[in-house]
Design an enzyme around this catalytic site. Sequence first.
Site, mmCIF file in Angstrom:
data_model
loop_
_atom_site.group_PDB
_atom_site.id
_atom_site.type_symbol
_atom_site.label_atom_id
_atom_site.label_comp_id
_atom_site.label_asym_id
_atom_site.label_seq_id
_atom_site.Cartn_x
_atom_site.Cartn_y
_atom_site.Cartn_z
ATOM 1 N N SER A 1 -22.368 30.715 70.777
ATOM 2 C CA SER A 1 -23.403 31.182 71.703
ATOM 3 C C SER A 1 -24.118 30.052 72.428
ATOM 4 C CB SER A 1 -24.432 32.033 70.949
ATOM 5 O OG SER A 1 -25.004 31.300 69.881
ATOM 6 N N GLY B 1 -21.335 34.220 68.739
ATOM 7 C CA GLY B 1 -21.040 34.732 67.408
ATOM 8 C C GLY B 1 -19.788 34.169 66.771
ATOM 9 N N ASN C 1 -22.523 29.133 63.441
ATOM 10 C CA ASN C 1 -22.464 30.440 62.766
ATOM 11 C C ASN C 1 -21.872 30.327 61.362
ATOM 12 O OD1 ASN C 1 -23.552 32.225 64.831
ATOM 13 N ND2 ASN C 1 -21.737 31.675 66.006
ATOM 14 N N ASP D 1 -36.028 33.717 69.229
ATOM 15 C CA ASP D 1 -35.357 33.719 67.925
ATOM 16 C C ASP D 1 -35.361 32.350 67.257
ATOM 17 O OD1 ASP D 1 -33.461 32.288 69.370
ATOM 18 O OD2 ASP D 1 -31.938 33.853 69.321
ATOM 19 N N HIS E 1 -31.623 29.896 69.671
ATOM 20 C CA HIS E 1 -30.937 29.641 70.936
ATOM 21 C C HIS E 1 -31.851 28.940 71.942
ATOM 22 C CE1 HIS E 1 -28.695 33.088 69.193
ATOM 23 N NE2 HIS E 1 -27.663 32.369 69.609
#
Length: 210
Positions: A42, A75, A104, A185, A188
Amino acid sequence: MNSGSAPSKNTLLRTRRLIGALCWAFFLASATQAQVLVVGDSIGAGYGVPEQRNWVSLLDAELKDTRVINASISGDTSSGAKSRLPALLNHFSPKLVIIEIGGNDGLRGQPVKILKQNLTDMIAMTRDSGAKAILLGMRIPPNYGKAYTDAFHDTYHKVAQEQNVPLLPFLLEGIALNPALMQADRIHPNEKAQVKILQNVLPLVQQSLH
């Protein structure tokens, strides 16, 4: 009855020659254009950021004579990226592969030995295709425990040293701890951060293309 006159043979010949010359010029331009392939998650895909404003698009604009292909998927893990890489190498025949993957893996608490093996395999695949590789390091939040977070980050250094590839130790250096440059979040980077990411990556890319 046809109201227009048919083109002469000389006109048709000149047109065909012109089209042929244009096609040949396009082929030469494409053939001499170095390609950079970004294989990431991402962060590479620019999650939450307009496509034309993420750091990969900015890199493409910065490298005037080089086409940058973004093959990042939000992801994705190192296992997923490794499985996708052979087809990408075969299709695009890049000169340089930027490996931006693993975040991830860490967020899911996967064993670092799996990440290490996948990164090593991706570098080997890249070299076997005739391309160079560079590795972009990542960190994960400290709530995963010091032992795991240190081992995770150290994996990038170990792979880079063992495989003798250029390493950017932390892609989000100067960004991750600045709330103004991160999305809500706190994982990111936001749109404002994309230029800073480009500044972190660009010197390593430029060195690797020469």
